[in-house]
Design a protein around this motif. Structure first.
Motif, PDB file in Angstrom:
ATOM      1  N   HIS A 156       0.823  -1.211   0.000  1.00 35.27           N
ATOM      2  CA  HIS A 156       0.000   0.000   0.000  1.00 35.27           C
ATOM      3  C   HIS A 156       0.859   1.264   0.000  1.00 35.27           C
ATOM      4  CE1 HIS A 156       1.028   0.824   4.194  1.00 35.27           C
ATOM      5  NE2 HIS A 156       0.910  -0.477   4.396  1.00 35.27           N
ATOM      6  N   GLY A 157       0.224   2.403  -0.240  1.00 41.53           N
ATOM      7  CA  GLY A 157       0.907   3.688  -0.217  1.00 41.53           C
ATOM      8  C   GLY A 157       1.044   4.248   1.187  1.00 41.53           C
ATOM      9  N   THR A 166      -8.040  -0.722   5.422  1.00 39.86           N
ATOM     10  CA  THR A 166      -8.392   0.499   4.691  1.00 39.86           C
ATOM     11  C   THR A 166      -7.300   0.954   3.743  1.00 39.86           C
ATOM     12  OG1 THR A 166      -9.783   1.202   6.547  1.00 39.86           O
ATOM     13  CG2 THR A 166      -9.111   2.908   4.985  1.00 39.86           C
ATOM     14  N   ARG A 167      -6.058   0.962   4.211  1.00 38.91           N
ATOM     15  CA  ARG A 167      -4.968   1.500   3.393  1.00 38.91           C
ATOM     16  C   ARG A 167      -4.729   0.676   2.132  1.00 38.91           C
ATOM     17  NH1 ARG A 167      -3.079  -0.782   8.138  1.00 38.91           N
ATOM     18  NH2 ARG A 167      -1.320  -2.243   8.067  1.00 38.91           N
ATOM     19  N   ALA A 168      -4.968  -0.623   2.218  1.00 41.95           N
ATOM     20  CA  ALA A 168      -4.832  -1.475   1.036  1.00 41.95           C
ATOM     21  C   ALA A 168      -6.000  -1.275   0.080  1.00 41.95           C
ATOM     22  CB  ALA A 168      -4.726  -2.935   1.450  1.00 41.95           C
ATOM     23  N   GLN A 169      -7.198  -1.184   0.635  1.00 37.79           N
ATOM     24  CA  GLN A 169      -8.380  -0.968  -0.197  1.00 37.79           C
ATOM     25  C   GLN A 169      -8.282   0.361  -0.945  1.00 37.79           C
ATOM     26  OE1 GLN A 169     -11.479  -2.876  -0.450  1.00 37.79           O
ATOM     27  NE2 GLN A 169     -10.361  -4.584   0.472  1.00 37.79           N
ATOM     28  N   GLU A 170      -7.778   1.398  -0.264  1.00 40.39           N
ATOM     29  CA  GLU A 170      -7.646   2.701  -0.913  1.00 40.39           C
ATOM     30  C   GLU A 170      -6.542   2.692  -1.973  1.00 40.39           C
ATOM     31  OE1 GLU A 170      -9.326   5.538   2.715  1.00 40.39           O
ATOM     32  OE2 GLU A 170      -7.184   5.524   2.273  1.00 40.39           O
ATOM     33  N   ILE A 199     -12.745  -5.419  -7.029  1.00 38.70           N
ATOM     34  CA  ILE A 199     -11.856  -5.707  -5.908  1.00 38.70           C
ATOM     35  C   ILE A 199     -12.356  -6.950  -5.186  1.00 38.70           C
ATOM     36  CG2 ILE A 199     -11.117  -4.921  -3.617  1.00 38.70           C
ATOM     37  CD1 ILE A 199     -10.982  -2.095  -4.724  1.00 38.70           C
ATOM     38  N   VAL A 200     -11.501  -7.958  -5.097  1.00 35.42           N
ATOM     39  CA  VAL A 200     -11.793  -9.179  -4.359  1.00 35.42           C
ATOM     40  C   VAL A 200     -11.013  -9.103  -3.049  1.00 35.42           C
ATOM     41  CG1 VAL A 200     -11.640 -11.697  -4.341  1.00 35.42           C
ATOM     42  CG2 VAL A 200     -12.082 -10.473  -6.496  1.00 35.42           C
ATOM     43  N   THR A 201     -11.706  -9.086  -1.920  1.00 33.43           N
ATOM     44  CA  THR A 201     -11.052  -8.979  -0.620  1.00 33.43           C
ATOM     45  C   THR A 201     -10.684 -10.360  -0.095  1.00 33.43           C
ATOM     46  OG1 THR A 201     -12.246  -6.932  -0.112  1.00 33.43           O
ATOM     47  CG2 THR A 201     -11.302  -8.142   1.751  1.00 33.43           C
ATOM     48  N   ASP A 202      -9.440 -10.485   0.373  1.00 35.35           N
ATOM     49  CA  ASP A 202      -8.947 -11.764   0.882  1.00 35.35           C
ATOM     50  C   ASP A 202      -8.247 -11.518   2.224  1.00 35.35           C
ATOM     51  OD1 ASP A 202      -7.636 -14.180   1.417  1.00 35.35           O
ATOM     52  OD2 ASP A 202      -7.258 -14.591  -0.696  1.00 35.35           O
TER      53      ASP A 202
END
Length: 225
Positions: free
Chosen positions: A11-12, A64-68, A81-84
């Protein structure tokens, strides 16, 4: 077709003025610089797709930071987006602490440092590798199936957006290196891409890129769990 590439993206930058070791804590969002890094990653993969790469799947940590970080990638590539949960950050007993180095001078924390090779303060490195590589294998197989269904001729590609420590120990395992390490020596900067190339289930190569290299000098960066 059995050739595939799994891209492990960190992530950023996170907005974290108190320098908290946030671990799995909720609601830690990307900073403005982190959002710029996410757009860089999206542009990187959009350019690959424009050049003919078959990027067919996007798998993301629930944090959150990865999803964003994944959101602009999903938008530019037209992917869901597939959440794992398996690619979540490592668990750490130091989670929630700020100024961790200073806090560890307190003798009450010393028992947690008893075995840095496991490590004794959190999720064992071997367990991180196990869950990460299970997610990698499932993502690889799903990507190959999707690429074949789409009639793609080249290798199938899938993006996994996650966190520094699980990505780094997975790379160490892939390269047959020891898992214990100095956190300051991890080659897994913010928004970096660690790519695993496969022929079937056989790993045939590991590559590393930093699309936001020029943004890193101004970034706040904690080592992770």
């Amino acid at each position: 077709m059995s050739l595939a590439t799994v891209h492990l993206v960190r992530h950023g930058e996170v907005h974290n003025p108190e320098r908290v070791l946030y671990g799995r804590l909720p609601d830690f969002h990307l900073s403005e610089l982190g959002q710029q890094m996410a757009r860089r990653v999206a542009g990187h993969f959009a350019a690959r797709a424009a050049g003919g790469a078959s990027i067919v799947r996007l798998v993301v940590s629930p944090l959150t930071r990865a999803q964003e970080t994944a959101a602009p990638v999903a938008e530019q590539l037209g992917l869901d987006i597939v959440t794992d949960d398996r690619i979540i950050e490592a668990y750490s007993r130091f989670e929630g602490m700020s100024q961790v180095a200073q806090q560890l001078r307190n003798p009450r924390h010393w028992p947690l440092l008893a075995n840095p090779f496991r490590p004794s303060w959190g999720e064992p490195y071997s367990q991180q590798v196990e869950r990460m590589m299970a997610a990698v294998d499932d993502a690889r197989r799903a990507a190959v199936a999707l690429a074949e269904a789409n009639g793609s001729a080249g290798p199938a590609e899938v993006i996994l957006v996650g966190h520094q420590l699980p990505i780094w120990v997975s790379r160490l395992a892939a390269e047959n290196r020891r898992l214990w390490h100095d956190p300051r020596e991890r080659e897994c900067t913010l928004s970096s891409i660690t790519s695993l190339d496969f022929d079937g289930r056989r790993l045939i190569g590991v590559r590393y890129e930093e699309p936001s290299a020029d943004l890193l000098p101004g970034a706040a960066n904690l080592p992770g769990a």
